[in-house]
Design an enzyme around this catalytic site. Structure first.
Site, PDB file in Angstrom:
ATOM      1  N   PRO A  53       0.830  -1.276  -0.021  1.00  0.00           N
ATOM      2  CA  PRO A  53      -0.138  -0.026  -0.082  1.00  0.00           C
ATOM      3  C   PRO A  53       0.878   1.339  -0.114  1.00  0.00           C
ATOM      4  CG  PRO A  53       0.251  -0.738   2.239  1.00  0.00           C
ATOM      5  CD  PRO A  53       1.141  -1.587   1.446  1.00  0.00           C
TER       6      PRO A  53
ATOM      7  N   GLY B 187      -8.630  -7.030  -0.317  1.00  0.00           N
ATOM      8  CA  GLY B 187      -7.850  -8.242   0.118  1.00  0.00           C
ATOM      9  C   GLY B 187      -8.841  -9.475  -0.105  1.00  0.00           C
TER      10      GLY B 187
ATOM     11  N   GLU C  90      -2.517  -8.909   5.357  1.00  0.00           N
ATOM     12  CA  GLU C  90      -2.463  -7.956   6.449  1.00  0.00           C
ATOM     13  C   GLU C  90      -3.396  -6.601   5.875  1.00  0.00           C
ATOM     14  OE1 GLU C  90      -1.092  -8.395   9.103  1.00  0.00           O
ATOM     15  OE2 GLU C  90       0.434  -9.826   8.635  1.00  0.00           O
TER      16      GLU C  90
ATOM     17  N   GLY D 234      -7.218  -3.820   7.068  1.00  0.00           N
ATOM     18  CA  GLY D 234      -7.434  -2.892   7.564  1.00  0.00           C
ATOM     19  C   GLY D 234      -7.848  -2.924   9.053  1.00  0.00           C
TER      20      GLY D 234
ATOM     21  N   GLU E 119     -13.530   1.715   8.661  1.00  0.00           N
ATOM     22  CA  GLU E 119     -12.370   2.427   8.574  1.00  0.00           C
ATOM     23  C   GLU E 119     -12.078   3.722   7.941  1.00  0.00           C
ATOM     24  OE1 GLU E 119      -9.112   0.400   6.428  1.00  0.00           O
ATOM     25  OE2 GLU E 119      -7.772   0.758   8.221  1.00  0.00           O
TER      26      GLU E 119
HETATM   27  P1  NAD Z   1      -5.588  -0.784  -1.306  1.00  0.00           P
HETATM   28  O1  NAD Z   1      -6.206  -2.087  -0.761  1.00  0.00           O
HETATM   29  O2  NAD Z   1      -6.464   0.177  -2.037  1.00  0.00           O
HETATM   30  O3  NAD Z   1      -4.468  -0.920  -2.136  1.00  0.00           O
HETATM   31  C1  NAD Z   1      -3.142  -1.876  -1.820  1.00  0.00           C
HETATM   32  C2  NAD Z   1      -2.525  -2.378  -3.051  1.00  0.00           C
HETATM   33  O4  NAD Z   1      -3.373  -3.145  -3.603  1.00  0.00           O
HETATM   34  C3  NAD Z   1      -2.063  -1.303  -4.017  1.00  0.00           C
HETATM   35  O5  NAD Z   1      -0.958  -1.447  -4.589  1.00  0.00           O
HETATM   36  C4  NAD Z   1      -3.201  -1.541  -5.117  1.00  0.00           C
HETATM   37  O6  NAD Z   1      -2.868  -0.787  -6.183  1.00  0.00           O
HETATM   38  C5  NAD Z   1      -3.428  -2.898  -5.060  1.00  0.00           C
HETATM   39  N1  NAD Z   1      -4.743  -3.275  -5.756  1.00  0.00           N
HETATM   40  C6  NAD Z   1      -5.765  -2.677  -5.499  1.00  0.00           C
HETATM   41  N2  NAD Z   1      -6.967  -3.775  -6.196  1.00  0.00           N
HETATM   42  C7  NAD Z   1      -6.063  -4.533  -6.435  1.00  0.00           C
HETATM   43  C8  NAD Z   1      -6.656  -5.913  -7.085  1.00  0.00           C
HETATM   44  N3  NAD Z   1      -7.837  -6.126  -7.461  1.00  0.00           N
HETATM   45  N4  NAD Z   1      -5.766  -6.826  -7.414  1.00  0.00           N
HETATM   46  C9  NAD Z   1      -4.420  -6.765  -7.079  1.00  0.00           C
HETATM   47  N5  NAD Z   1      -4.038  -5.453  -6.374  1.00  0.00           N
HETATM   48  C10 NAD Z   1      -4.758  -4.529  -6.134  1.00  0.00           C
HETATM   49  O7  NAD Z   1      -5.204  -0.098  -0.016  1.00  0.00           O
HETATM   50  P2  NAD Z   1      -4.324   1.226   0.269  1.00  0.00           P
HETATM   51  O8  NAD Z   1      -5.584   2.242  -0.259  1.00  0.00           O
HETATM   52  O9  NAD Z   1      -3.337   1.383  -0.595  1.00  0.00           O
HETATM   53  O10 NAD Z   1      -3.803   1.209   1.858  1.00  0.00           O
HETATM   54  C11 NAD Z   1      -4.724   1.486   2.914  1.00  0.00           C
HETATM   55  C12 NAD Z   1      -5.353   0.169   3.247  1.00  0.00           C
HETATM   56  O11 NAD Z   1      -4.185  -0.778   3.639  1.00  0.00           O
HETATM   57  C13 NAD Z   1      -6.003   0.453   4.674  1.00  0.00           C
HETATM   58  O12 NAD Z   1      -7.295  -0.391   4.621  1.00  0.00           O
HETATM   59  C14 NAD Z   1      -5.120   0.063   5.651  1.00  0.00           C
HETATM   60  O13 NAD Z   1      -5.616  -0.329   7.077  1.00  0.00           O
HETATM   61  C15 NAD Z   1      -4.486  -1.115   4.977  1.00  0.00           C
HETATM   62  N6  NAD Z   1      -3.040  -1.467   5.681  1.00  0.00           N
HETATM   63  C16 NAD Z   1      -3.014  -2.774   6.328  1.00  0.00           C
HETATM   64  C17 NAD Z   1      -1.651  -2.962   6.959  1.00  0.00           C
HETATM   65  C18 NAD Z   1      -1.603  -4.231   7.830  1.00  0.00           C
HETATM   66  O14 NAD Z   1      -0.388  -4.337   8.179  1.00  0.00           O
HETATM   67  N7  NAD Z   1      -2.421  -4.726   8.250  1.00  0.00           N
HETATM   68  C19 NAD Z   1      -0.724  -2.069   6.842  1.00  0.00           C
HETATM   69  C20 NAD Z   1      -0.820  -0.852   5.974  1.00  0.00           C
HETATM   70  C21 NAD Z   1      -2.032  -0.582   5.298  1.00  0.00           C
END
Ligand code: NAD
Length: 495
Positions: free
Chosen positions: A154, A237, A254, A256, A387
């Site tokens: 992310p 996810g 990992e 939200g 979230e």
């Molecule tokens: P996101 O889920 O929008 O994107 C994360 C990644 O996934 C990006 O690289 C995005 O391009 C990719 N992606 C999006 N759709 C996809 C698909 N269909 N197939 C494959 N890849 C895809 O998340 P974000 O906005 O980048 O980050 C914020 C989120 O991440 C929040 O919900 C946060 O809680 C979570 N987060 C969790 C942790 C943890 O360790 N639990 C750590 C950091 C962030």
């Protein structure tokens, strides 16, 4: 900060993929200035295929999985050193594309380097098992690298989080394709280049850039990968696990959170105040492990809220490149608009806006908002359930220990939790009964990298950590050897 526009290609098999005419480019924006600072070339299905094939070759024929552990460790330690030696350059890039305050990003870079050192040690201690209980047989179990990882990261802490995904994967002899967020590709390309400067063989770490719906989807559904490591939102996810499931590929996710930070009457309130403020407003409020639901026991609630709001109003918002800045801009415009839209969501449900809820004054440019806090009278309110992923605290008041635990568990998430108390009973009951992957008592965000980290419920599947990552990123193989010739049923000797 330099105003030149960086060209950001993918990086496959040890070299940048040429940016030929006709590809799809995505601008990278500095959220503090709204200026374009990079131009990312999106990897389409063909480029993803090249990356997976490179990782496949490096795994099936290359030196990395077959290397003596001391040699592999040397390279991982060298990566640690090279990342630190180039920390100023990484720092500039990370601040420019995330808007995170420079003081926090310094820690992220140390953490990124540490991940390689830590998992070098973990990998060198992975051992098998032997069984001799069955007479005449020696059975031993060996651990092998699993193959090619599709790793997706992310934007909220790119260096710290992508390095964790990569380190846990390659330390055990696997190879990978990394897809960082399309919002934050600058430091990711440089990080992967630095891996190679440290001596990583080509093809072990490949980088593909692009949007989730294009590059990400092509990667996770590629038949050439063996596992998926994902850090990001819970809805993404879900989509990733479904796609990987089609090819029966295991996932570590990992996701939200909407974590509870519980302050009991008997807490050290000064510590609790510092901890709850840091829990929600550090990293510009954009962190999975934010303590975004602050549960206050009734006797201390009024004064605690007044003190919290007074401190929130004094948080130094500003240019993230400045050392004194405590909160920078949010990551991008639509994200800022989404975060602000939660003020209406909250007030429609009867919440009281305590502070913030609007763009910060004094900025011509940049996605700055004021630290925000609301008070709700029901933990079922949407603002208590969804979230926000921004500097947005939601207060709930409770009466008893049982109430606190019930409210903490009234969530579809279960990533972490914070407990502020001097009481043994409160500590032990929360530790035993809160359904979250981590319980922090009288401390914010203490990441013990060796211990499992991950979420219950919709906050994740699997755990990062020393033994848990080894479990995910290696295969078990059982070999049984007969010592004396065994008596077998003899087929085909009849008349
Ligand atoms: P996101 O889920 O929008 O994107 C994360 C990644 O996934 C990006 O690289 C995005 O391009 C990719 N992606 C999006 N759709 C996809 C698909 N269909 N197939 C494959 N890849 C895809 O998340 P974000 O906005 O980048 O980050 C914020 C989120 O991440 C929040 O919900 C946060 O809680 C979570 N987060 C969790 C942790 C943890 O360790 N639990 C750590 C950091 C962030």
């Amino acid at each position: 900060m330099s105003t030149s526009i960086a060209q950001i290609p993918s990086f496959i098999d040890g070299a940048a993929l040429p940016m030929q005419d006709g590809g799809f480019d995505i601008p990278v924006i500095d959220p503090a200035t709204e200026q374009v600072i990079g131009q990312l070339r999106e990897a389409d299905a063909g480029a993803v295929d090249l990356a997976v094939l490179a990782a496949r070759r490096a795994f099936d024929q290359g030196p990395w999985p077959r290397m003596d552990i001391d040699a592999r460790k040397d390279i991982l330690y060298k990566i640690h050193d090279v990342l630190l030696a180039n920390s100023e350059e990484l720092l500039r890039m990370e601040v420019a594309h995330t808007g995170l305050p420079i003081s926090g990003v310094r820690h992220h870079i140390k953490r990124a380097a540490k991940n390689f050192e830590m998992f070098a040690e973990v990998a060198s201690n992975v051992a098998g098992q032997t069984y001799t209980q069955t007479a005449n047989y020696l059975t031993y179990v060996t651990r092998e690298p699993k193959g090619v990882g599709a790793l997706i990261a992310p934007w909220n802490a790119p260096l710290a989080l992508a390095s964790m995904r990569v380190a846990t994967c390659i330390a055990f002899g696997n190879t990978c394709v990394l897809k960082p967020s399309e919002y934050t590709p600058l430091s990711m390309l440089r990080m992967v280049e630095l891996f190679h400067e440290a001596g990583l063989p080509p093809g072990v770490v490949n980088l593909v850039n692009g949007r989730g719906g294009v590059t990400g989807v092509s990667l996770v559904s590629h038949p050439g990968i063996d596992m998926v490591g994902f850090t990001g939102g819970s809805s993404t996810g879900r989509a990733i696990m479904a796609a990987a499931g089609q090819n029966l590929k295991p996932c570590i996710l990992e996701l939200g959170g909407k974590s509870a930070s519980i302050v009991f009457n008997n807490a050290d309130l000064e510590q609790a105040l510092d901890g709850t403020l840091a829990g929600i407003y550090s990293n510009n409020g954009q962190q999975c492990l934010a303590g975004s639901r602050i549960l206050l026991q009734r006797d201390i609630a009024d004064k605690f809220i007044a003190d919290f709001v007074a401190r929130a109003k004094r948080i130094r918002i500003g240019d993230p490149t400045q050392e004194q800045t405590e909160m920078g801009p949010l990551a991008y415009r639509q994200h800022m608009e989404r975060v602000l839209s939660f003020v209406e969501v909250a007030t429609e449900d009867g919440a009281i806006l305590l502070t913030g809820g609007r763009r910060a004054d004094g900025f011509d440019k940049g996605f700055y908002i004021e630290p925000t806090a609301v008070l709700v009278d029901s933990d079922n309110a949407r603002i208590c359930q969804e979230e926000v992923f921004g500097p947005f605290a939601t207060f709930v008041i409770f009466d008893t220990l049982d109430d606190a635990i019930r409210i903490a568990n009234n969530s579809s998430f279960g990533l972490v939790s914070y407990v502020w108390t001097e009481g043994l009973n409160e500590t032990m009951r929360c530790s035993r009964e809160i359904r979250a992957g981590v319980v922090w008592v009288n401390t914010p965000m203490m990441r013990e990298l060796r211990a499992p980290f991950g979420g219950y419920k919709e906050s994740g599947v699997g755990r990062d950590g020393a033994t848990t990552s080894a479990e995910f990123f290696t295969e078990y193989k059982t070999t049984s050897i007969a010592i004396d010739p065994v008596k077998m049923q003899r087929f085909g000797l009849g008349k």
